[in-house]
Scaffold this active site. Structure first.
Site, PDB file in Angstrom:
ATOM      1  N   CYS A  16       0.861  -1.183   0.000  1.00 50.97           N
ATOM      2  CA  CYS A  16       0.000   0.000   0.000  1.00 50.97           C
ATOM      3  C   CYS A  16       0.901   1.237   0.000  1.00 50.97           C
ATOM      4  CB  CYS A  16      -0.909   0.004   1.225  1.00 50.97           C
ATOM      5  SG  CYS A  16       0.003   0.025   2.787  1.00 50.97           S
ATOM      6  N   HIS A  44       5.528  -5.997   7.875  1.00 51.02           N
ATOM      7  CA  HIS A  44       5.335  -7.352   8.415  1.00 51.02           C
ATOM      8  C   HIS A  44       5.598  -8.412   7.336  1.00 51.02           C
ATOM      9  CE1 HIS A  44       2.752  -5.634  11.881  1.00 51.02           C
ATOM     10  NE2 HIS A  44       3.997  -5.797  12.240  1.00 51.02           N
ATOM     11  N   CYS A 100       2.148   6.454   8.173  1.00 49.79           N
ATOM     12  CA  CYS A 100       1.174   6.567   7.088  1.00 49.79           C
ATOM     13  C   CYS A 100       0.227   7.737   7.373  1.00 49.79           C
ATOM     14  CB  CYS A 100       0.389   5.260   7.009  1.00 49.79           C
ATOM     15  SG  CYS A 100      -1.058   5.381   5.971  1.00 49.79           S
ATOM     16  N   GLU A 130       0.343  -0.510  15.184  1.00 51.72           N
ATOM     17  CA  GLU A 130      -0.541   0.639  14.951  1.00 51.72           C
ATOM     18  C   GLU A 130      -1.427   0.897  16.167  1.00 51.72           C
ATOM     19  OE1 GLU A 130      -4.542   1.822  12.574  1.00 51.72           O
ATOM     20  OE2 GLU A 130      -3.166   0.562  11.426  1.00 51.72           O
ATOM     21  N   THR A 166      -6.761   0.860  11.098  1.00 62.68           N
ATOM     22  CA  THR A 166      -7.017   1.224   9.693  1.00 62.68           C
ATOM     23  C   THR A 166      -7.163   0.031   8.749  1.00 62.68           C
ATOM     24  OG1 THR A 166      -4.644   1.432   9.274  1.00 62.68           O
ATOM     25  CG2 THR A 166      -5.823   3.443   9.890  1.00 62.68           C
ATOM     26  N   CYS A 194      -8.773   2.323   6.186  1.00 67.23           N
ATOM     27  CA  CYS A 194      -8.119   2.757   4.942  1.00 67.23           C
ATOM     28  C   CYS A 194      -8.839   2.160   3.738  1.00 67.23           C
ATOM     29  CB  CYS A 194      -6.660   2.319   4.953  1.00 67.23           C
ATOM     30  SG  CYS A 194      -5.843   2.644   3.389  1.00 67.23           S
ATOM     31  N   SER A 222       1.506 -10.642   9.408  1.00 64.29           N
ATOM     32  CA  SER A 222       0.624  -9.615   8.862  1.00 64.29           C
ATOM     33  C   SER A 222      -0.838  -9.888   9.204  1.00 64.29           C
ATOM     34  CB  SER A 222       0.791  -9.547   7.334  1.00 64.29           C
ATOM     35  OG  SER A 222      -0.236  -8.772   6.778  1.00 64.29           O
ATOM     36  N   ASN A 224      -3.316  -8.009   8.297  1.00 69.36           N
ATOM     37  CA  ASN A 224      -4.004  -7.726   7.043  1.00 69.36           C
ATOM     38  C   ASN A 224      -3.936  -8.949   6.116  1.00 69.36           C
ATOM     39  OD1 ASN A 224      -2.565  -6.679   4.217  1.00 69.36           O
ATOM     40  ND2 ASN A 224      -4.620  -5.884   4.519  1.00 69.36           N
ATOM     41  N   SER A 266       1.466  -5.793   2.761  1.00 67.73           N
ATOM     42  CA  SER A 266       2.870  -5.795   3.187  1.00 67.73           C
ATOM     43  C   SER A 266       3.700  -6.799   2.378  1.00 67.73           C
ATOM     44  CB  SER A 266       2.945  -6.155   4.677  1.00 67.73           C
ATOM     45  OG  SER A 266       2.196  -7.327   4.943  1.00 67.73           O
TER      46      SER A 266
END
EC number: 1.17.7.4
Length: 282
Positions: A16, A44, A100, A130, A166, A194, A222, A224, A266
């Site tokens: 990202c 990550h 970010c 985060e 996010t 996000c 990660s 995400n 990531s």
């Protein structure tokens, strides 16, 4: 016998913009100075961290920061708590702030809420970099929860402000908001997710359905990556999670199959290209 796999990389996968920004900054300083300290893993993904370590990136923890002075230290995309900035000032450390912009905006909103004496709940992963930075905006008074079950026995105030890490799922965030309202709480919800990440959730399912098999490439750390891999698996049960091309199992692929490769926010594109080359060589 060659398997002749038809392999396609998802054009929307890969870093990202927050991660691209942090890595570009790091590489620029590494080229000039030959080394750079970074507070926590820059991303990550172990393979990308190893690539940057080879260029001189030195990963440190918060306890190491207190022992440094007169150095440059990179703050990665995840952002940091106010305490980090205080330590840097005291120790004459130059912070290269690659937080970010989406995370910074969220930090500011949480700080404003806290300064206005609002009670704050954060939907996020415990211990995530985060989330630690977000909680730091509230003197660590905000209540962090990963799922609703954690709130079943928590003493919650009658009214509070709800924020989200996010990279969380938009659908899950709104489902949590509705459920809390149903339970009788007054909820002021701030959707701070996000859109570059949430749009990927939607597009990834469409991508995964187009192929016989899906290879999802991501670091195991990660959060995400875990969510996006679940999206793939729901859209295509023949989805496989790997962190490294060495983890590919040739026996799961049949001749002439179509294979889609995708990854987390990531996951570096060079790693997905490596996986593609490995699959095409089977």
């Amino acid at each position: 016998m060659a398997k002749n796999l038809q392999v396609t990389i998802d054009k929307d996968s890969g870093f990202c913009f927050g991660v691209v920004y942090a890595i570009d900054m790091a590489e620029e300083i590494l080229e000039e100075d030959g080394y750079l300290y970074c507070l926590g893993d820059i991303v990550h993904n172990d393979e990308e961290v190893a690539r940057l370590r080879a260029k001189g990136l030195r990963i440190i923890g918060h306890e190491d920061l207190a022992t440094l002075s007169n150095e440059k230290v990179l703050i990665r995309a995840h952002g940091e708590a106010p305490e980090t900035y205080r330590t840097a000032l005291e120790n004459n450390i130059t912070l290269i702030d690659a937080s970010c912009p989406v995370v910074l905006k969220l930090q500011n909103r949480i700080k404003t809420s806290h300064d206005d004496n609002e009670k704050i709940l954060i939907f996020g992963k415990h211990g995530h970099a985060e989330v630690i930075g977000l909680q730091g905006q509230t003197n660590n008074e905000a209540l962090v929860f990963q799922d609703l079950e954690e709130l079943d026995h928590a003493e919650l105030p009658a009214s509070f402000t709800l924020y989200s890490q996010t990279t969380k799922s938009v659908d899950k965030f709104y489902a949590i908001k509705e459920e809390l309202i149903k339970r009788g709480y007054e909820v002021k919800a701030n959707d701070t997710i996000c859109r570059q990440v949430s749009n990927r959730y939607e597009d990834l399912g469409d991508f995964a359905r187009q192929y016989d098999k899906i290879v999802f490439v991501s670091g195991k750390k990660s959060s995400n990556g875990k969510v996006l891999y679940d999206v793939c698996r729901q859209a295509n049960p023949n989805s496989y999670f790997i962190s490294d091309p060495a983890e590919l199992d040739a026996t799961i692929f049949q001749e002439n199959e179509s294979v889609g490769i995708c990854g987390a926010t990531s996951t570096p594109m060079w790693l997905m290209k490596d996986v593609k080359e490995n699959l095409e060589a089977l």
